[in-house]
Design an enzyme around this catalytic site. Structure first.
Site, mmCIF file in Angstrom:
data_model
loop_
_atom_site.group_PDB
_atom_site.id
_atom_site.type_symbol
_atom_site.label_atom_id
_atom_site.label_comp_id
_atom_site.label_asym_id
_atom_site.label_seq_id
_atom_site.Cartn_x
_atom_site.Cartn_y
_atom_site.Cartn_z
ATOM 1 N N TYR A 32 0.862 -1.187 0.000
ATOM 2 C CA TYR A 32 0.000 0.000 0.000
ATOM 3 C C TYR A 32 0.898 1.238 0.000
ATOM 4 O O TYR A 32 0.861 2.082 0.881
ATOM 5 C CB TYR A 32 -0.980 0.002 1.174
ATOM 6 N N HIS A 37 7.457 5.476 0.885
ATOM 7 C CA HIS A 37 8.122 4.269 0.366
ATOM 8 C C HIS A 37 8.904 4.595 -0.910
ATOM 9 O O HIS A 37 10.008 4.118 -1.120
ATOM 10 C CB HIS A 37 7.099 3.193 -0.003
#
Ligand code: PAF
Length: 284
Positions: A32, A37
């Site tokens: 997700y 990230h």
């Protein structure tokens, strides 16, 4: 991007890459993906010739009443985002492959994990360090990138690497924030628009404490109190903890005379959020 489910196959590819002289960077994730990230992946891409990402919602780091089943997942979207970096190897195992029946070994960092998130999430960091140790043995990275948003996790992983002589360089990366200061987190997906507004009080509280620090306040309790005042406004959130600790060992301190971290955990509705900032002596 090559997708690998089997730990043995991943080890084989990692060995081959190392034999070719490649440098492997690993970004461990639970999927997700968000800009936080992606910033780790871009840095990994810059620093290494092979960029590996792991995507595994690790059951051992969730407590019995936590959100393992509900944890947001969107493999297709994640793959599109990873292709855009581009990521070379995606290690995405099933839980049975990571924890085959009969598994009985844990990796536990005992001190850095005391208090803060460790107090309300017993067993959480043991699950994190165990899976990260396994990922290091499977993906065999030279470097691994971790976001500072999960500050206690970052400290626990660094301690584990030091204590167990892992030959992996841990690269910490700054928290990525939305335009209004909200720290990016996969769990932000749970927030309604009204809750998202309330969630801003976490970063505001930290900034209020930082402002006191910059003005010369060195009493950790006074800084925590300033953050609590901000969090208490309008009863927007339910505070779990506000703590000021030494930045590396996470030991409690009576006075700030070196780098320190101020960390907060709070519930907004049913969503538990965390955030932190590091107070550096140079920041005033
Ligand atoms: O930060 C996370 O997403 C997880 O805790 C990690 C490091 C991937 C381990 O499961």
């Amino acid at each position: 991007m090559k997708i690998i489910e089997s730990p043995a196959e991943m080890q084989r590819l990692a060995d081959a890459a190392r034999l070719r002289g490649d440098k492997i960077a690993l970004v461990p994730t639970m999927g997700y993906l968000h800009e936080g990230h992606l910033s780790l992946m871009r840095e990994g891409r810059r620093r290494a010739s092979v960029l590996a990402v792991s995507l595994f919602v690790n059951p051992t780091q969730f407590g019995p009443n936590e959100d393992l089943a509900a944890y947001p997942r969107d493999m297709q979207r994640d793959c599109r985002l990873m292709e855009s970096i581009p990521v070379d190897l995606l290690f995405a195992p099933q839980a049975q492959a990571m924890y085959p029946p009969g598994a009985q070994t844990w990796v536990e960092v005992t001190e850095v994990t005391q208090g803060m998130c460790g107090a309300s999430r017993p067993g959480h960091f043991r699950g994190v360090t165990t899976v990260v140790a396994k990922l290091f043995n499977i993906v065999k990275p030279h470097i691994a990138l971790f976001g500072a948003k999960d500050y206690q996790q970052l400290c626990a992983v660094r301690q584990m690497v030091r204590d167990l002589n892992f030959d992996v360089e841990i690269v910490p990366m700054p928290t990525v924030r939305e335009h209004d200061g909200l720290a990016m987190s996969s769990r932000n997906a749970y927030l309604s628009p009204a809750e998202r507004e309330k969630a801003l009080s976490l970063s505001r509280a930290l900034e209020a404490a930082r402002a006191c620090y910059v003005q010369g306040e060195r009493n950790p309790y006074a800084l925590a109190q300033r953050a609590r005042e901000e969090l208490g406004r309008d009863n927007a959130v339910s505070v779990e903890y506000v703590e000021v600790r030494e930045a590396t060992t996470l030991k409690e301190i009576e006075r700030i005379d070196g780098p320190a971290v101020i960390a907060v955990a709070a519930r907004v509705g049913r969503t538990r959020l965390i955030d932190n900032i590091v107070l550096e002596p140079s920041s005033n």
